[in-house]
Design a protein around this motif. Structure first.
Motif, short mmCIF file in Angstrom:
data_model
loop_
_atom_site.label_atom_id
_atom_site.label_comp_id
_atom_site.label_asym_id
_atom_site.label_seq_id
_atom_site.Cartn_x
_atom_site.Cartn_y
_atom_site.Cartn_z
N TRP A 153 0.74 -1.06 0.10
CA TRP A 153 -0.03 -0.15 -0.04
C TRP A 153 0.81 1.23 0.00
O TRP A 153 2.00 1.43 0.76
CB TRP A 153 -0.93 0.18 1.29
N TYR A 154 0.63 2.11 -0.99
CA TYR A 154 1.30 3.33 -0.92
C TYR A 154 0.34 4.80 -0.83
O TYR A 154 -1.00 4.43 -1.28
CB TYR A 154 2.05 3.36 -2.41
N ARG A 155 0.93 5.66 -0.59
CA ARG A 155 0.16 6.92 -0.68
C ARG A 155 0.59 7.84 -1.63
O ARG A 155 1.86 7.98 -1.51
CB ARG A 155 -0.63 7.53 0.42
N LEU A 211 5.29 8.58 -4.31
CA LEU A 211 4.51 7.45 -3.58
C LEU A 211 5.38 7.26 -2.27
O LEU A 211 6.55 7.03 -2.43
CB LEU A 211 4.52 6.18 -4.69
N GLN A 212 4.66 7.03 -1.28
CA GLN A 212 5.30 6.73 -0.16
C GLN A 212 4.82 5.31 0.36
O GLN A 212 3.61 5.17 0.31
CB GLN A 212 5.18 7.85 0.94
N LEU A 213 5.71 4.61 0.97
CA LEU A 213 5.14 3.11 1.28
C LEU A 213 4.45 3.18 2.49
O LEU A 213 5.20 3.48 3.49
CB LEU A 213 6.59 2.40 1.01
N ILE A 214 3.27 2.52 2.72
CA ILE A 214 2.72 2.81 3.99
C ILE A 214 2.92 1.25 4.79
O ILE A 214 3.49 1.35 5.80
CB ILE A 214 1.31 2.94 3.86
N TYR A 215 2.41 0.13 4.08
CA TYR A 215 3.02 -1.19 4.66
C TYR A 215 2.85 -2.11 3.48
O TYR A 215 2.86 -1.57 2.35
CB TYR A 215 1.60 -1.67 5.28
N TYR A 216 3.57 -3.31 3.78
CA TYR A 216 3.81 -4.22 2.84
C TYR A 216 3.86 -5.65 3.34
O TYR A 216 4.00 -5.66 4.43
CB TYR A 216 5.17 -3.95 1.80
N SER A 217 3.32 -6.65 2.61
CA SER A 217 3.25 -7.98 2.95
C SER A 217 3.86 -8.84 1.97
O SER A 217 3.30 -8.88 0.65
CB SER A 217 1.73 -8.24 3.04
N PHE A 218 4.67 -9.75 2.35
CA PHE A 218 5.41 -10.68 1.45
C PHE A 218 4.52 -12.13 1.25
O PHE A 218 4.94 -12.84 0.63
CB PHE A 218 6.80 -11.01 1.99
N ASP A 219 3.81 -12.33 2.12
CA ASP A 219 3.02 -13.30 2.30
C ASP A 219 1.94 -13.14 3.35
O ASP A 219 1.89 -12.13 4.07
CB ASP A 219 3.34 -14.76 2.12
N VAL A 220 0.94 -14.22 3.43
CA VAL A 220 -0.45 -13.80 4.28
C VAL A 220 0.02 -13.77 5.75
O VAL A 220 -0.52 -13.14 6.62
CB VAL A 220 -1.33 -15.13 4.00
N LYS A 221 1.32 -14.50 6.26
CA LYS A 221 1.51 -14.30 7.60
C LYS A 221 2.72 -13.23 7.77
O LYS A 221 3.04 -13.01 8.96
CB LYS A 221 2.04 -15.64 7.95
N ASP A 222 2.78 -12.39 6.68
CA ASP A 222 4.16 -11.54 6.89
C ASP A 222 3.63 -10.25 6.48
O ASP A 222 2.82 -9.89 5.43
CB ASP A 222 5.09 -11.85 5.98
N ILE A 223 3.60 -9.38 7.37
CA ILE A 223 3.09 -7.77 7.42
C ILE A 223 4.43 -6.86 8.10
O ILE A 223 4.99 -7.20 9.03
CB ILE A 223 2.19 -7.38 8.26
N CYS A 241 -2.79 0.50 -4.40
CA CYS A 241 -2.36 -0.88 -3.87
C CYS A 241 -1.33 -1.36 -5.08
O CYS A 241 -1.52 -1.18 -6.18
CB CYS A 241 -3.53 -1.63 -3.72
N ALA A 242 -0.47 -2.41 -4.94
CA ALA A 242 0.39 -2.96 -5.63
C ALA A 242 0.85 -4.45 -5.44
O ALA A 242 0.77 -4.89 -4.17
CB ALA A 242 1.69 -1.97 -5.92
N THR A 243 1.27 -5.17 -6.37
CA THR A 243 1.38 -6.48 -6.36
C THR A 243 2.85 -6.73 -6.99
O THR A 243 3.09 -6.10 -7.99
CB THR A 243 0.45 -7.50 -6.62
N SER A 244 3.52 -7.87 -6.30
CA SER A 244 4.94 -8.35 -7.15
C SER A 244 4.97 -9.59 -6.81
O SER A 244 4.60 -10.24 -5.79
CB SER A 244 5.71 -7.31 -6.97
N ASP A 245 5.91 -10.25 -7.49
CA ASP A 245 6.54 -11.35 -7.22
C ASP A 245 8.17 -10.96 -7.52
O ASP A 245 8.23 -10.16 -8.24
CB ASP A 245 6.32 -12.52 -8.31
#
Lengths: 114, 113
Positions: free
Chosen positions: B34-36, B43-55, B91-95
């Protein structure tokens, strides 16, 4: 720490002029990735290019070209024969891996007048 | 259909209200962000998650929280919205193997009065 600087806040050119958007970056990583995104007035972010730190070849795609120079930590973007449709905000970004979190520059707003 | 969708696309709310912005993706990517975007700040990064259990917190996480409900869903919450949270949110996604960096959603324009 990573940092991306786009010193040009706004640029205005007349159609058919060439224009270069500057991007200077800072990183301690020996391997990193640089990107350019376009944000047209509609607001979405459009991917333009990715460049790896170990590949300093310049790239040309139609009217777009990119000049990557590690010696000056710069990744500049040139639009040749600009068109009104090129009017947008352009962002340069840096990450340590292709799918990793990215650090964005503040963006350069390009206005191309007819 | 769009690969990364955000709802709502526009929202006007009042100070103190709780707001949730939702993001869904069909790309099958593990990583979501998530960016704002504020004028002149990129764009500034708010939070990110690398998988379901990772914030993970980003540069500007204060005043925000997130929930990764599934691989395909990543929500951003403003527990008590304030006017300086008025911004465009992406919102953004990546691998890791993604050649084109991150894929962005269309953005949510949030106004806090």
């Amino acid at each position: 720490a990573q940092k991306v600087t786009q010193a040009q806040t706004e640029i205005s050119v007349v159609e058919k002029e060439d224009v270069t958007l500057d991007c200077v970056y800072e990183t301690r990583d020996t391997t990193y990735y640089l990107f350019w995104y376009k944000q047209p007035p509609s607001g979405e972010l459009v991917f333009l290019i990715r460049r790896n730190s170990f590949d300093e070849q310049n790239e040309i795609s139609g009217r777009y070209s990119w000049n990557f120079q590690k010696s000056t930590s710069s990744f500049n973007f040139t639009i040749t024969a600009s068109q009104v449709v090129d009017s947008a905000v352009y962002f340069c970004a840096l990450s340590e891996a292709p799918g990793s979190d990215m650090r964005f520059g503040a963006g350069t707003r390009l206005t191309v007048k007819p | 259909d769009a690969d990364v969708t955000q709802t709502p696309r526009n929202r006007i709310t009042k100070t103190g209200k709780r707001i949730m912005l939702e993001c869904s993706q069909t790309k099958g990517h593990d990583r979501m962000y998530w960016y704002r975007q504020d004028p002149g700040l990129g764009l500034q990064l708010i939070y990110y998650s690398f998988d379901v259990k990772d914030i993970n917190k980003g540069e500007i996480s204060d005043g925000y929280s997130v929930s990764r409900q599934a691989q395909a869903k990543f929500s951003l919450s403003l527990e008590s919205a304030i006017p300086n949270q008025t911004a465009l949110y992406f919102c953004a996604t990546s691998d890791l193997g993604t050649r084109s960096g991150q894929f962005f959603g269309p953005g949510t324009r949030l106004t806090v009065l």
